[in-house]
Design an enzyme around this catalytic site. Structure first.
Site, mmCIF file in Angstrom:
data_model
loop_
_atom_site.group_PDB
_atom_site.id
_atom_site.type_symbol
_atom_site.label_atom_id
_atom_site.label_comp_id
_atom_site.label_asym_id
_atom_site.label_seq_id
_atom_site.Cartn_x
_atom_site.Cartn_y
_atom_site.Cartn_z
ATOM 1 N N HIS A 20 36.977 34.591 34.651
ATOM 2 C CA HIS A 20 37.150 33.321 35.121
ATOM 3 C C HIS A 20 37.154 33.497 36.689
ATOM 4 O O HIS A 20 36.171 32.419 36.982
ATOM 5 C CB HIS A 20 38.706 33.015 34.911
HETATM 6 O O1 RIB Z 1 43.317 31.626 33.939
HETATM 7 C C1 RIB Z 1 43.235 33.096 34.195
HETATM 8 C C2 RIB Z 1 43.465 32.909 35.842
HETATM 9 O O2 RIB Z 1 44.129 34.103 34.956
HETATM 10 C C3 RIB Z 1 42.774 34.219 36.522
HETATM 11 O O3 RIB Z 1 42.775 33.860 37.268
HETATM 12 C C4 RIB Z 1 43.575 35.149 35.738
HETATM 13 O O4 RIB Z 1 43.334 36.157 36.577
HETATM 14 C C5 RIB Z 1 44.629 34.902 35.995
HETATM 15 O O5 RIB Z 1 44.776 35.443 37.457
#
Ligand code: RIB
Ligand code: CA
Length: 314
Positions: free
Chosen positions: A239
């Site tokens: 992500h």
């Molecule tokens: O939902 C994904 C996010 O939440 C990413 O930033 C992961 O590292 C967690 O922080």
């Protein structure tokens, strides 16, 4: 001219990839790393930021610890994805990179206020530090170039069916960030789920042959194992580096104007980023929402950054 960014993060496997992309990309000038509680407790996310920087030879970027809890709610962490350490998988030596004694919120405010208005905030964890920086010094609004955050979703959530993790950990902080009149880009799950680290990518990284590349392969191995169990995903979506990629090479991430508001009261929908692309709510757009990723171009950037940071093993 490289884009100056402050990366606010909760390492976290994909946060670690975001740090590597930010430092390894020629299009980014990483002026600081700030940490926040989220994937794990603040002591662990901060230790992990130091671990990643030590492993990658990143010695010239200050690391500042921030908030240990959300504004109002008890902290929720994500060991089910990132493990007890928050960065399970590799064997980590003692970090050599020190921790700054400046609080993250003070670092964010001072850096932006001392700048020429050319600093971009890239939050990739819960938005607690950012919301408190806004309260501490509202004048950062006019001096922040833009906010490009990993969080939310224009579709489903992940931590709940409605809410993405970074937002649901601190919905009140997220609501403050989205309701502030500054340029915000939301890089949500609807985008980041296009960035799965499949075997093609893992083998490209492994072939780099450096100790850092081996560490990244181990990170992705653990991250992939938990995503298979938690969400039945064959490949883990990385992500956070998607937000960095949007700043480094905007053409890799298509965006669309929308009105985005954070639900903070819903019994079942708290933390949802309600996203209106068509004006149904009668509100003017307040954000750009990422919609389509150039997956091949993204991974080219990511692999090049890792190569730039870690000399091939002899
Ligand atoms: O939902 C994904 C996010 O939440 C990413 O930033 C992961 O590292 C967690 O922080
Ligand atoms: Ca994160």
């Amino acid at each position: 001219m490289p884009r100056k960014i402050i990366l606010d993060c909760d390492p976290g496997h994909d946060d670690a990839m975001a740090i590597l992309l930010a430092q390894g990309s020629p299009d980014i000038d990483l002026v600081g790393i700030t940490t926040v509680a989220g994937n794990q407790t603040l002591d662990k996310t901060t230790l992990n930021a130091r671990r990643v920087c030590s492993a990658a030879g990143i010695t010239d970027v200050p690391i500042c610890a921030g908030c240990a809890a959300p504004l109002l709610r008890p902290l929720v962490t994500a060991a089910y994805i990132h493990g007890e350490s928050g960065l399970d998988g590799p064997q980590w030596p003692e970090p050599t990179v020190p921790l700054s004694d400046e609080h993250a919120v003070d670092f964010i405010v001072r850096t932006i206020m001392e700048s020429d208005g050319d600093v971009t905030l890239v939050p990739v964890g819960p938005l607690t530090n950012i919301a408190l920086a806004l309260r501490r010094e509202p004048r950062i609004v006019a001096k922040t170039r833009e906010v490009v955050l990993m969080g939310g979703s224009s579709e489903r959530g992940n931590h709940t069916p409605a809410a993405e993790f970074n937002i649901i950990v601190d919905p009140e902080a997220a609501a403050a960030v989205f309701s502030t009149p500054w340029p915000v880009t939301m890089v949500g799950l609807n985008l980041t789920h296009q960035a799965g680290a499949g075997p093609d990518v893992v083998e490209r990284i492994r072939a780099l042959g450096s100790p850092l590349a081996r560490t990244v392969v181990d990170l992705l191995g653990f991250f992939g194992s938990t995503y298979k169990v938690a969400e039945g995903r064959p490949h883990p979506p990385v992500h956070d580096p998607c937000a960095v990629a949007r700043v480094a090479k905007p053409e890799l991430v298509e965006v669309q104007d929308a009105f985005v508001v954070v639900e903070t009261k819903g019994e079942w929908t708290s933390g949802m980023t309600v996203t209106d692309f068509t004006g149904r709510l009668g509100r003017a757009p307040n954000a750009k929402v990422a919609t389509v990723l150039d997956r091949a171009g993204f991974w080219d950037e990511m692999v090049s950054a890792i190569a730039a940071l870690g000399p091939a093993s002899r």
